[in-house]
Enzyme design. Structure first.
Site, PDB file in Angstrom:
ATOM      1  N   GLY A   1       0.812  -1.213   0.000  1.00  0.00           N
ATOM      2  CA  GLY A   1       0.000   0.000   0.000  1.00  0.00           C
ATOM      3  C   GLY A   1       0.847   1.265   0.000  1.00  0.00           C
ATOM      4  O   GLY A   1       0.623   2.192  -0.805  1.00  0.00           O
TER       5      GLY A   1
ATOM      6  N   ASP B   1       9.742  -6.142  -5.313  1.00  0.00           N
ATOM      7  CA  ASP B   1       8.816  -6.754  -4.381  1.00  0.00           C
ATOM      8  C   ASP B   1       8.893  -8.262  -4.599  1.00  0.00           C
ATOM      9  O   ASP B   1       9.351  -8.719  -5.648  1.00  0.00           O
ATOM     10  CB  ASP B   1       7.370  -6.265  -4.621  1.00  0.00           C
ATOM     11  N   ILE B   2       8.425  -9.003  -3.608  1.00  0.00           N
ATOM     12  CA  ILE B   2       8.358 -10.457  -3.763  1.00  0.00           C
ATOM     13  C   ILE B   2       7.212 -10.825  -4.719  1.00  0.00           C
ATOM     14  O   ILE B   2       7.223 -11.876  -5.348  1.00  0.00           O
ATOM     15  CB  ILE B   2       8.206 -11.116  -2.370  1.00  0.00           C
TER      16      ILE B   2
ATOM     17  N   LEU C   1      13.697 -10.616  -0.272  1.00  0.00           N
ATOM     18  CA  LEU C   1      14.723  -9.928   0.516  1.00  0.00           C
ATOM     19  C   LEU C   1      15.644 -10.893   1.250  1.00  0.00           C
ATOM     20  O   LEU C   1      16.727 -10.519   1.700  1.00  0.00           O
ATOM     21  CB  LEU C   1      14.066  -8.989   1.534  1.00  0.00           C
TER      22      LEU C   1
ATOM     23  N   GLY D   1      10.049  -3.010   2.397  1.00  0.00           N
ATOM     24  CA  GLY D   1       9.697  -4.434   2.306  1.00  0.00           C
ATOM     25  C   GLY D   1       9.662  -5.138   3.651  1.00  0.00           C
ATOM     26  O   GLY D   1      10.351  -4.743   4.588  1.00  0.00           O
TER      27      GLY D   1
ATOM     28  N   VAL E   1       7.129  -7.837   6.481  1.00  0.00           N
ATOM     29  CA  VAL E   1       5.774  -8.061   7.008  1.00  0.00           C
ATOM     30  C   VAL E   1       5.310  -6.749   7.640  1.00  0.00           C
ATOM     31  O   VAL E   1       5.997  -6.197   8.489  1.00  0.00           O
ATOM     32  CB  VAL E   1       5.810  -9.182   8.077  1.00  0.00           C
TER      33      VAL E   1
ATOM     34  N   ASN F   1       5.701   3.350  14.322  1.00  0.00           N
ATOM     35  CA  ASN F   1       5.368   3.847  15.668  1.00  0.00           C
ATOM     36  C   ASN F   1       5.378   2.704  16.684  1.00  0.00           C
ATOM     37  O   ASN F   1       5.435   2.961  17.888  1.00  0.00           O
ATOM     38  CB  ASN F   1       4.020   4.567  15.648  1.00  0.00           C
TER      39      ASN F   1
ATOM     40  N   TYR G   1       6.906  -7.556  15.608  1.00  0.00           N
ATOM     41  CA  TYR G   1       7.024  -6.596  14.500  1.00  0.00           C
ATOM     42  C   TYR G   1       7.753  -5.330  14.969  1.00  0.00           C
ATOM     43  O   TYR G   1       8.690  -4.846  14.306  1.00  0.00           O
ATOM     44  CB  TYR G   1       5.610  -6.275  14.008  1.00  0.00           C
TER      45      TYR G   1
ATOM     46  N   ARG H   1      -8.102   6.372  17.728  1.00  0.00           N
ATOM     47  CA  ARG H   1      -6.618   6.355  17.835  1.00  0.00           C
ATOM     48  C   ARG H   1      -5.974   7.081  16.668  1.00  0.00           C
ATOM     49  O   ARG H   1      -4.999   7.811  16.817  1.00  0.00           O
ATOM     50  CB  ARG H   1      -6.135   4.903  17.915  1.00  0.00           C
TER      51      ARG H   1
HETATM   52  C1  15L Z   1       2.104  -0.058  11.422  1.00  0.00           C
HETATM   53  O1  15L Z   1       3.326  -0.008  11.566  1.00  0.00           O
HETATM   54  C2  15L Z   1       1.484  -1.071  10.551  1.00  0.00           C
HETATM   55  O2  15L Z   1       2.271  -1.350   9.425  1.00  0.00           O
HETATM   56  C3  15L Z   1       0.091  -0.731  10.121  1.00  0.00           C
HETATM   57  O3  15L Z   1      -0.522  -1.947   9.761  1.00  0.00           O
HETATM   58  C4  15L Z   1      -0.759   0.012  11.153  1.00  0.00           C
HETATM   59  O4  15L Z   1      -1.231  -0.864  12.093  1.00  0.00           O
HETATM   60  C5  15L Z   1       0.027   1.137  11.809  1.00  0.00           C
HETATM   61  O5  15L Z   1       1.323   0.750  12.209  1.00  0.00           O
HETATM   62  C6  15L Z   1      -0.694   1.740  13.020  1.00  0.00           C
HETATM   63  O6  15L Z   1      -0.101   1.854  14.096  1.00  0.00           O
HETATM   64  O7  15L Z   1      -1.857   2.135  12.875  1.00  0.00           O
END
Ligand code: 15L
Length: 267
Positions: free
Chosen positions: A12, A32-33, A50, A70, A72, A110, A134, A172
């Site tokens: 995206g 990209d994969i 990657l 790139g 998950v 974040n 993540y 949020r």
């Molecule tokens: C991210 O880092 C994620 O890639 C995305 O899916 C969202 O969840 C975003 O943070 C978020 O905190 O809203």
């Protein structure tokens, strides 16, 4: 910067960046994969994993600035995070070094500071408090960036991206939303800025309810145009369940996933 690479270009954020960067630089290489088959003049497309260092080194050749998206994009099983995010980020930085790439822009998140309480404003000097495997992988990527700056003189910007959406979708995101046009602006500013060593920037807007201080934004001239507040009236008011990790902490739902701790003991 003339030759720009985007990893994860079929995702995206990658698609939005591609729309904003195509035609701006003489070469935009997209990888990209997943295959990307609709390239236009000035674009090159490479299908690669990657995890495959030789493939990463091949697509890195001749690049001035790599934008590394790139991997998950959310919480996932350890194997997937380890391979795509951790080993993948290492391959990107190391291939960039071997190929003489001047600058890497790393899509952090974040979620490296997810376990701060929502009442606290967090800057770039506050210790990282990842909220997920993540988030840990993004802490690792930021640390790699720091290493390659100090040890190899690379120029690195880490973007702690908030909630990338067309428009904010919940309470949020009134604090965390970043729009496609402003994230594109941020990436362009980081590509075009004169030499810098190591920057950490929140990929967020000047949201009225923002919880993040962004002192490096002015250094690269990032001036967001959107503000989530414009959509506040359309969204349900935020709930106040201090006992729910998804509401109590910056990282939202990521903090609640698999949670088995004591919420009261998290300062
Ligand atoms: C991210 O880092 C994620 O890639 C995305 O899916 C969202 O969840 C975003 O943070 C978020 O905190 O809203």
């Amino acid at each position: 910067m003339k030759s720009i690479l985007i990893t994860g270009a079929a995702g995206g954020i990658g698609r939005a960046l591609r729309a904003g960067l195509t035609g701006v630089y003489p070469l935009l290489r997209l990888t990209d994969i997943r295959p990307i088959t609709d390239h236009t003049a000035g674009e090159e497309c490479v299908t690669a994993d990657l995890i495959d260092f030789a493939a990463v080194k091949a697509f890195m050749s001749g690049i001035d600035c790599a934008v590394h998206l790139g991997g998950v994009p959310k919480e996932g099983p350890w194997d997937a995070i380890l391979n795509h995010n951790i080993a993948g980020a290492y391959n990107v930085f190391e291939a960039a070094r071997q190929c003489g790439v001047e600058r890497v822009i790393f899509a952090s998140s974040n979620h490296v500071i997810g376990y701060y309480r929502v009442g606290k404003t967090v800057g770039i000097d506050d210790p990282q408090r990842p909220d997920s495997r993540y988030g840990v992988s993004k802490v690792f990527g930021e640390a790699l960036g720091r290493l390659y700056v100090d040890k190899h003189g690379m120029s690195v910007a880490c973007l702690r991206i908030g909630s990338f959406r067309e428009r904010p979708q919940n309470a949020r995101q009134l604090a965390t939303w970043v729009s496609p046009r402003d994230l594109t602006q941020l990436v362009r500013r980081c590509i075009d800025a004169p030499h810098y060593r190591f920057l950490v920037l929140y990929g967020v807007l000047n949201n009225t309810r923002s919880r993040w201080r962004n002192p490096h934004a002015a250094l690269v001239g990032y001036a967001p145009l959107d503000n989530a507040e414009d959509y506040a009236a359309e969204l349900p008011a935020s709930a106040s369940h201090s006992g729910d990790p998804a509401i109590a902490f910056h990282g939202g739902e990521f903090c609640a996933l698999e949670f088995s701790g004591d919420i009261g003991s998290i300062d």
